[in-house]
Design a protein around this motif. Structure first.
Motif, PDB file in Angstrom:
ATOM      1  N   LEU A   1      61.749 -42.029 -39.481  1.00 22.96           N
ATOM      2  CA  LEU A   1      60.853 -42.112 -38.335  1.00 22.96           C
ATOM      3  C   LEU A   1      61.033 -43.488 -37.694  1.00 22.96           C
ATOM      4  O   LEU A   1      60.888 -44.520 -38.345  1.00 22.96           O
ATOM      5  CB  LEU A   1      59.409 -41.923 -38.801  1.00 22.96           C
ATOM      6  CG  LEU A   1      58.325 -41.724 -37.743  1.00 22.96           C
ATOM      7  CD1 LEU A   1      58.576 -40.448 -36.951  1.00 22.96           C
ATOM      8  CD2 LEU A   1      56.955 -41.680 -38.405  1.00 22.96           C
TER       9      LEU A   1
ATOM     10  N   TRP B   1      60.981 -44.610 -42.801  1.00 19.61           N
ATOM     11  CA  TRP B   1      60.668 -45.144 -41.484  1.00 19.61           C
ATOM     12  C   TRP B   1      61.450 -46.436 -41.264  1.00 19.61           C
ATOM     13  O   TRP B   1      61.858 -47.116 -42.212  1.00 19.61           O
ATOM     14  CB  TRP B   1      59.171 -45.419 -41.315  1.00 19.61           C
ATOM     15  CG  TRP B   1      58.566 -46.385 -42.307  1.00 19.61           C
ATOM     16  CD1 TRP B   1      57.923 -46.069 -43.469  1.00 19.61           C
ATOM     17  CD2 TRP B   1      58.567 -47.822 -42.238  1.00 19.61           C
ATOM     18  NE1 TRP B   1      57.520 -47.211 -44.134  1.00 19.61           N
ATOM     19  CE2 TRP B   1      57.900 -48.302 -43.399  1.00 19.61           C
ATOM     20  CE3 TRP B   1      59.070 -48.741 -41.315  1.00 19.61           C
ATOM     21  CZ2 TRP B   1      57.717 -49.658 -43.659  1.00 19.61           C
ATOM     22  CZ3 TRP B   1      58.893 -50.113 -41.572  1.00 19.61           C
ATOM     23  CH2 TRP B   1      58.220 -50.549 -42.728  1.00 19.61           C
TER      24      TRP B   1
ATOM     25  N   ASP C   1      60.628 -43.072 -31.810  1.00 15.52           N
ATOM     26  CA  ASP C   1      59.904 -41.805 -31.969  1.00 15.52           C
ATOM     27  C   ASP C   1      58.425 -41.960 -31.641  1.00 15.52           C
ATOM     28  O   ASP C   1      57.784 -41.013 -31.200  1.00 15.52           O
ATOM     29  CB  ASP C   1      60.031 -41.293 -33.410  1.00 15.52           C
ATOM     30  CG  ASP C   1      61.455 -40.909 -33.748  1.00 15.52           C
ATOM     31  OD1 ASP C   1      62.096 -40.229 -32.930  1.00 15.52           O
ATOM     32  OD2 ASP C   1      61.930 -41.289 -34.843  1.00 15.52           O
ATOM     33  N   LEU C   2      57.886 -43.152 -31.892  1.00 14.63           N
ATOM     34  CA  LEU C   2      56.475 -43.380 -31.574  1.00 14.63           C
ATOM     35  C   LEU C   2      56.219 -44.872 -31.446  1.00 14.63           C
ATOM     36  O   LEU C   2      56.968 -45.705 -31.962  1.00 14.63           O
ATOM     37  CB  LEU C   2      55.552 -42.747 -32.611  1.00 14.63           C
ATOM     38  CG  LEU C   2      55.568 -43.260 -34.044  1.00 14.63           C
ATOM     39  CD1 LEU C   2      54.522 -44.349 -34.245  1.00 14.63           C
ATOM     40  CD2 LEU C   2      55.276 -42.122 -35.014  1.00 14.63           C
TER      41      LEU C   2
ATOM     42  N   LEU D   1      56.324 -41.382 -25.543  1.00 13.56           N
ATOM     43  CA  LEU D   1      56.074 -41.670 -26.948  1.00 13.56           C
ATOM     44  C   LEU D   1      54.612 -41.450 -27.305  1.00 13.56           C
ATOM     45  O   LEU D   1      53.719 -41.892 -26.563  1.00 13.56           O
ATOM     46  CB  LEU D   1      56.439 -43.124 -27.281  1.00 13.56           C
ATOM     47  CG  LEU D   1      57.888 -43.549 -27.099  1.00 13.56           C
ATOM     48  CD1 LEU D   1      58.060 -44.987 -27.566  1.00 13.56           C
ATOM     49  CD2 LEU D   1      58.830 -42.623 -27.839  1.00 13.56           C
ATOM     50  N   PRO D   2      54.323 -40.798 -28.433  1.00 18.42           N
ATOM     51  CA  PRO D   2      52.948 -40.765 -28.924  1.00 18.42           C
ATOM     52  C   PRO D   2      52.550 -42.167 -29.378  1.00 18.42           C
ATOM     53  O   PRO D   2      53.413 -43.003 -29.693  1.00 18.42           O
ATOM     54  CB  PRO D   2      53.005 -39.786 -30.098  1.00 18.42           C
ATOM     55  CG  PRO D   2      54.425 -39.817 -30.541  1.00 18.42           C
ATOM     56  CD  PRO D   2      55.256 -40.084 -29.323  1.00 18.42           C
TER      57      PRO D   2
ATOM     58  N   GLY E   1      47.888 -39.450 -28.793  1.00 16.86           N
ATOM     59  CA  GLY E   1      48.055 -40.377 -29.902  1.00 16.86           C
ATOM     60  C   GLY E   1      46.816 -40.424 -30.758  1.00 16.86           C
ATOM     61  O   GLY E   1      45.933 -39.551 -30.668  1.00 16.86           O
TER      62      GLY E   1
ATOM     63  N   LEU F   1      52.105 -37.881 -37.648  1.00 19.51           N
ATOM     64  CA  LEU F   1      53.160 -37.973 -36.636  1.00 19.51           C
ATOM     65  C   LEU F   1      54.564 -37.869 -37.219  1.00 19.51           C
ATOM     66  O   LEU F   1      55.556 -37.963 -36.487  1.00 19.51           O
ATOM     67  CB  LEU F   1      53.008 -39.271 -35.840  1.00 19.51           C
ATOM     68  CG  LEU F   1      51.833 -39.248 -34.850  1.00 19.51           C
ATOM     69  CD1 LEU F   1      51.549 -40.634 -34.294  1.00 19.51           C
ATOM     70  CD2 LEU F   1      52.101 -38.265 -33.720  1.00 19.51           C
TER      71      LEU F   1
ATOM     72  N   PRO G   1      57.622 -33.557 -36.000  1.00 22.53           N
ATOM     73  CA  PRO G   1      58.274 -33.707 -34.686  1.00 22.53           C
ATOM     74  C   PRO G   1      57.620 -32.871 -33.595  1.00 22.53           C
ATOM     75  O   PRO G   1      57.626 -33.267 -32.424  1.00 22.53           O
ATOM     76  CB  PRO G   1      59.721 -33.281 -34.941  1.00 22.53           C
ATOM     77  CG  PRO G   1      59.687 -32.482 -36.199  1.00 22.53           C
ATOM     78  CD  PRO G   1      58.551 -33.031 -37.013  1.00 22.53           C
TER      79      PRO G   1
ATOM     80  N   ARG H   1      54.636 -34.840 -32.370  1.00 24.70           N
ATOM     81  CA  ARG H   1      55.116 -35.970 -31.560  1.00 24.70           C
ATOM     82  C   ARG H   1      55.520 -35.503 -30.167  1.00 24.70           C
ATOM     83  O   ARG H   1      55.217 -36.168 -29.167  1.00 24.70           O
ATOM     84  CB  ARG H   1      56.308 -36.653 -32.240  1.00 24.70           C
ATOM     85  CG  ARG H   1      55.970 -37.368 -33.533  1.00 24.70           C
ATOM     86  CD  ARG H   1      57.014 -38.425 -33.867  1.00 24.70           C
ATOM     87  NE  ARG H   1      58.370 -37.901 -33.927  1.00 24.70           N
ATOM     88  CZ  ARG H   1      58.947 -37.388 -35.007  1.00 24.70           C
ATOM     89  NH1 ARG H   1      58.259 -37.290 -36.137  1.00 24.70           N
ATOM     90  NH2 ARG H   1      60.204 -36.977 -34.976  1.00 24.70           N
TER      91      ARG H   1
ATOM     92  N   GLY I   1      53.615 -36.786 -26.950  1.00 19.34           N
ATOM     93  CA  GLY I   1      54.435 -37.559 -26.020  1.00 19.34           C
ATOM     94  C   GLY I   1      54.395 -36.992 -24.621  1.00 19.34           C
ATOM     95  O   GLY I   1      54.290 -37.727 -23.635  1.00 19.34           O
TER      96      GLY I   1
END
Length: 362
Positions: free
Chosen positions: A182, A214, A256-257, A279-280, A299, A317, A320, A323, A327
């Motif tokens: 992530l 991550w 990704d976020l 992006l979230p 979010g 999150l 996917p 997200r 997003g």
């Protein structure tokens, strides 16, 4: 329309980047896009770090006020607009000059706290309160400021203006699909105060998920960088320093976020950039962030000092599909409420209301 623009906290051409400078420039851009002739009429900075400086600044403001009024009298503007005043950055120019020129006086972004009426900041607080009492319209940027402002500004002269900026480069961002860890992104200056405490809160939360997959890219620089970097695992974290504004859209596309559990973020333009990039968000529940991040929609809002909140949001999150949905919701919110076009509409309404509710000045 000719508009006199003044930012007592920080002029829009100040060399140090900040959210305050970003919004001042966005307001200028929106007004000019609407066809108004806008002049930054003074770069006098009333903000001070030490309350003992207030009296000297107030005296210096007298000379600046006289000089600005004398210059404007030959071709008076139609409107005076002050951006961002409060007890540490009062407006000692706009109220008297606008009254003398018999033009409307508008304030965008202000706050008021009764506790500042006494104590070391009382001089600046009194000047800020007097300016707000004279304003034909006051536009709060943060919803949480409205409660304090309602105590001194009549409802007819008080409104909310959503923060906005030029988001086109970010709205065009297309994230590339990938498999693997992530990819987290954090953007914030590394200076003491709330920025440092936010990095510390993020490091604490990520330490609880160190075994998960991550990676974190941290954007920003400052005097606290050397003390903050060791808080994060080297194998998972990339510190890239300050990044040029025109390079930021491509950087958001690699994430990704966006995660920034801010202690108290007043405007949070990086949140708008992330939202517009699809992006979230994981953001702190305070300051201006709740005006941007709708909890569970685009979010999650978290308590910065409770790392388990950040951990829980990161766990959700990891999906996917979630997200992607968040997003897309964030991108829509950014485009509809926080774009330069949305800001132009908000400013047009504010100016119109100032004309309707404008009062006779002696």
């Amino acid at each position: 329309m000719k508009i006199a623009f003044y930012a007592p906290m920080k002029p829009p051409d100040h060399p140090v980047a900040s959210g305050d400078r970003t919004f001042a420039r966005a307001i200028l851009a929106a007004l000019r896009a609407l066809g108004h002739e806008v002049e930054v009429v003074s770069r006098f900075r009333s903000w001070c770090r030490n309350p003992g400086e207030q009296t000297a600044l107030a005296h210096a403001a007298e000379a600046e006020r006289a000089a600005v009024r004398h210059r404007l009298e030959t071709a008076p503007p139609d409107l005076w607009l002050t951006y961002h005043l409060y007890h540490k950055a009062p407006d000692w120019l706009g109220p008297e000059i606008s009254a003398g020129l018999r033009i409307p006086y508008i304030v965008i972004e202000a706050s008021f706290a009764e506790k500042q009426r006494s104590g070391p900041w009382c001089e600046g607080a009194a000047a800020a309160e007097a300016a707000l009492a004279r304003a034909d319209m006051v536009a709060a940027i943060q919803s949480e400021d409205l409660a304090g402002l309602r105590k001194i500004v009549p409802q007819a002269r008080l409104t909310h203006l959503a923060p906005f900026m030029e988001l086109s480069p970010f709205l065009r961002v297309e994230s590339k699909p990938h498999s693997g860890s992530l990819r987290l992104l954090a953007v914030g200056m590394m200076r003491e105060g709330s920025k440092t405490s936010t990095y510390q809160a993020l490091a604490k939360a990520l330490a609880a998920r160190e075994e998960a997959e991550w990676t974190l890219t941290a954007v920003g620089d400052g005097p606290e960088r050397s003390t903050l970097e060791p808080l994060f695992p080297k194998a998972k974290t990339r510190f890239i320093g300050a990044v040029a504004p025109d390079a930021m859209p491509a950087l958001y596309a690699t994430a990704d976020l966006f995660v920034w559990p801010a202690q108290k973020e007043p405007l949070g333009f990086v949140f708008l950039e992330a939202m517009a990039s699809g992006l979230p968000i994981i953001g702190g529940r305070g300051g201006g962030v709740p005006d941007l991040v709708q909890d569970g929609v685009n979010g999650f809002l978290v308590e910065p000092q409770e790392p388990q909140n950040v951990v829980a949001a990161l766990s959700q999150l990891a999906d996917p599909g979630l997200r992607a949905r968040m997003g897309a919701a964030g991108r829509q919110i950014a485009a509809e409420k926080h774009s330069l076009e949305a800001g132009m509409a908000g400013l047009s309404s504010l100016i119109a209301r100032a004309g309707v509710t404008g009062r006779e000045t002696a």
